[in-house]
Design a protein around this motif. Structure first.
Motif, PDB file in Angstrom:
ATOM      1  N   ALA A   1       0.932   4.073  -3.018  1.00 56.67           N
ATOM      2  CA  ALA A   1       0.802   5.392  -2.556  1.00 56.67           C
ATOM      3  C   ALA A   1       1.704   6.493  -2.868  1.00 56.67           C
TER       4      ALA A   1
ATOM      5  N   ARG B   1      -7.385   7.398   4.826  1.00 57.78           N
ATOM      6  CA  ARG B   1      -8.805   6.683   5.275  1.00 57.78           C
ATOM      7  C   ARG B   1      -8.681   6.765   6.890  1.00 57.78           C
TER       8      ARG B   1
ATOM      9  N   SER C   1      -4.205   5.402  -4.020  1.00 58.74           N
ATOM     10  CA  SER C   1      -4.071   6.713  -4.604  1.00 58.74           C
ATOM     11  C   SER C   1      -3.465   7.589  -3.855  1.00 58.74           C
TER      12      SER C   1
ATOM     13  N   THR D   1      -4.698  13.532   1.910  1.00 61.54           N
ATOM     14  CA  THR D   1      -3.870  12.844   1.416  1.00 61.54           C
ATOM     15  C   THR D   1      -2.701  12.849   1.879  1.00 61.54           C
TER      16      THR D   1
ATOM     17  N   GLU E   1      -4.671   5.244   7.562  1.00 61.15           N
ATOM     18  CA  GLU E   1      -4.305   3.929   6.491  1.00 61.15           C
ATOM     19  C   GLU E   1      -4.136   4.781   5.277  1.00 61.15           C
TER      20      GLU E   1
ATOM     21  N   ASP F   1       0.358   2.983   8.307  1.00 59.43           N
ATOM     22  CA  ASP F   1       0.766   3.403   6.943  1.00 59.43           C
ATOM     23  C   ASP F   1       1.157   4.638   6.843  1.00 59.43           C
TER      24      ASP F   1
ATOM     25  N   ARG G   1       0.803  -1.338   0.012  1.00 58.88           N
ATOM     26  CA  ARG G   1      -0.070  -0.029  -0.034  1.00 58.88           C
ATOM     27  C   ARG G   1       0.677   1.500   0.035  1.00 58.88           C
TER      28      ARG G   1
ATOM     29  N   ALA H   1      -4.825   4.722   0.913  1.00 63.57           N
ATOM     30  CA  ALA H   1      -5.145   4.086  -0.308  1.00 63.57           C
ATOM     31  C   ALA H   1      -4.368   4.177  -1.304  1.00 63.57           C
TER      32      ALA H   1
END
Length: 499
Positions: free
Chosen positions: A52, A117, A113, A159, A109, A82, A48, A111
């Motif tokens: 990312a 999250r 992209s 983000t 967390e 993350d 991930r 994503a």
């Protein structure tokens, strides 16, 4: 230097131990290895995080990446690390400044992209970070939860790119904005809806004042559930620290905190088919159960004998200790469980034993087996038992009288009487220790002799002796707060021990 350290927090019960995310870049075949007792979700973070970072227009190091989550003996699970891992990799590769990471903790967390999250258990982490004087960056999905602690230094982001821009001196991250927190408790069903049932209303007021456990016994349709649902409305509002404790448990359980009920005490009513794990908590990754979700509030068990006896008996230890310890092979988690138990039951399987209007169809053996589903040790831990008989139809249709008070009126008396206990012992009467009981429940020679004789005739245990004294102390507080208990207070307390 190719070593960077970021900070995050794990989830262990309602605690949030600090985790140091150490990232080292070295030569050798490119790859990423995560060590430090990671569970599957944490091991999968390497993929991930890599995607990312690439989708955020940063360069993922073409080197050997080693991520250590310290302390190594603490199990780590979930996607909460993350963001800290991604920032550690970028800092080790000199793409973000290392010095900006020293006084900040990161949760979230990622994503693929690069979007952030939300994660569970943010509130306990924020409380611990606030105590250490550190900033915390959380996903915007957790903003409402973060806003519950106004004096915490929290930033929210959407983000990974936003967080990196902030660390590189760009635009500041937003402050958390949640729904408006209710300044006062919002109350539910009102006690004025209950017609008649003076003795049950009196018992409910005593239970609310002292925090005592209560059992309601009566035929179907007499208002047992109706009375229990109105208990939170006459309890004192939660203090700020109590409200944060309760919200922290909800956060760990992954449930949404409702700011409009910020100061309202919890009311949990699990169905009688609930398992022992659902009631006390558990799972391979321990989660809080109903007794912890009812912390500082009310746990209502309707149709008490319909619960499995094994399920009911797991309540015995938490009722005494106010907490539950869940042990697993790899970890041990402690959850608070300082709840007030209110239970309701019928007097027999058909429900009409002792009812003057409807004949009971049960045999004595059936009644005995029905009541025997509740163990004696559990009944011994319940402070009060009160009958809720069928009310005459004239009582239900009559105009409200002076005894039909609303919740606000009763709550005012409860708050006043409980304040006396808080001044005297710093806690409710149900929670005072044996030593404090001897100090605060003084009996004269005549009252002591009468009380001990009554206990002997009723065959009550030592636990029942102490619990009856606590109820008598509460009755005296409602009666004006007399320093010494008299026979009237003791007699009323004893009548609630008729199980």
């Amino acid at each position: 230097m190719s070593l960077a350290v970021t900070l995050s927090r794990a989830q262990e019960g309602v605690a949030a131990p600090q985790v140091m995310v150490e990232v080292h870049l070295s030569g050798g075949l490119p790859g990423t290895n995560i060590v430090g007792l990671p569970e599957a979700a944490v091991r999968e973070a390497r993929d991930r995080v890599r995607v990312a970072i690439q989708n955020t227009a940063f360069e993922y190091p073409n080197r050997r990446v080693t991520v250590n989550l310290a302390p190594a003996e603490l199990p780590k699970d979930g996607g909460r690390f993350d963001l800290a891992i991604a920032l550690g990799i970028l800092a080790a590769g000199n793409q973000v400044p290392r010095e900006k990471l020293d006084d900040c903790e990161f949760l979230g967390e990622l994503a693929l992209s690069g979007a952030l999250r939300g994660v569970s258990g943010v509130l306990p982490a924020l409380l611990r970070a606030r105590a250490r004087g550190r900033k915390v960056v959380v996903p915007r999905a957790n903003a409402a939860e973060a806003a519950l602690i106004p004096d915490a230094d929290v930033r929210v982001a959407d983000t990974l790119a936003e967080v990196c821009g902030w660390l590189r001196g760009g635009q500041d991250l937003a402050l958390p904005i949640g729904a408006e927190i209710a300044a006062d408790a919002t109350y539910g069903p009102d006690l004025i809806d209950v017609r008649g049932q003076r003795q049950a209303r009196r018992a409910l007021e005593i239970a609310a004042t002292g925090g005592h456990h209560l059992l309601l016994v009566g035929p179907p349709g007499t208002g047992k559930t109706m009375l229990a649902e109105r208990l939170p409305g006459i309890l004192p509002p939660l203090t700020e620290s109590e409200a944060l404790e309760s919200c922290a448990i909800l956060s760990v359980a992954g449930q949404v905190v409702d700011p409009s009920k910020w100061r309202r005490r919890a009311f949990r009513a699990p169905h009688h088919t609930a398992s022992a794990v659902a009631l006390v908590g558990g799972g391979s990754q321990p989660r809080p159960g109903e007794i912890s979700l009812a912390h500082n509030g009310v746990l209502f068990l309707d149709e008490l004998p319909e619960f499995s006896r094994h399920v009911l008996d797991v309540l015995r230890e938490p009722l005494e200790s106010g907490s539950i310890v869940i042990s697993r092979a790899s970890r041990q988690s402690t959850f608070p469980a300082q709840f007030q138990l209110v239970a309701a039951m019928n007097p027999c399987p058909c429900g009409y034993a002792g009812d003057p209007r409807q004949r009971c169809q049960c045999t004595p053996d059936q009644i005995q087996r029905y009541r025997g589903r509740i163990s004696g040790p559990l009944l011994d831990r319940i402070d009060m038992c009160v009958d809720v008989p069928r009310q005459p139809l004239t009582e239900l249709s009559a105009k409200r009288g002076a005894h039909d008070e609303d919740s606000a009126t009763v709550r005012a008396r409860v708050v006043k009487a409980r304040h006396q206990a808080l001044v005297r012992a710093g806690r409710s009467n149900a929670e005072i220790s044996t030593r404090e009981l001897e100090r605060d429940c003084a009996l004269g020679p005549a009252e002591r002799a009468w009380f001990e004789g009554a206990l002997e005739r009723l065959g009550l245990s030592a636990r029942a002796y102490h619990r009856t004294l606590r109820v008598a102390r509460t009755i005296a507080d409602l009666d004006g707060g007399a320093a010494a208990l008299d026979r009237v207070h003791l007699a009323e307390a004893l009548q609630y021990r008729r199980f």
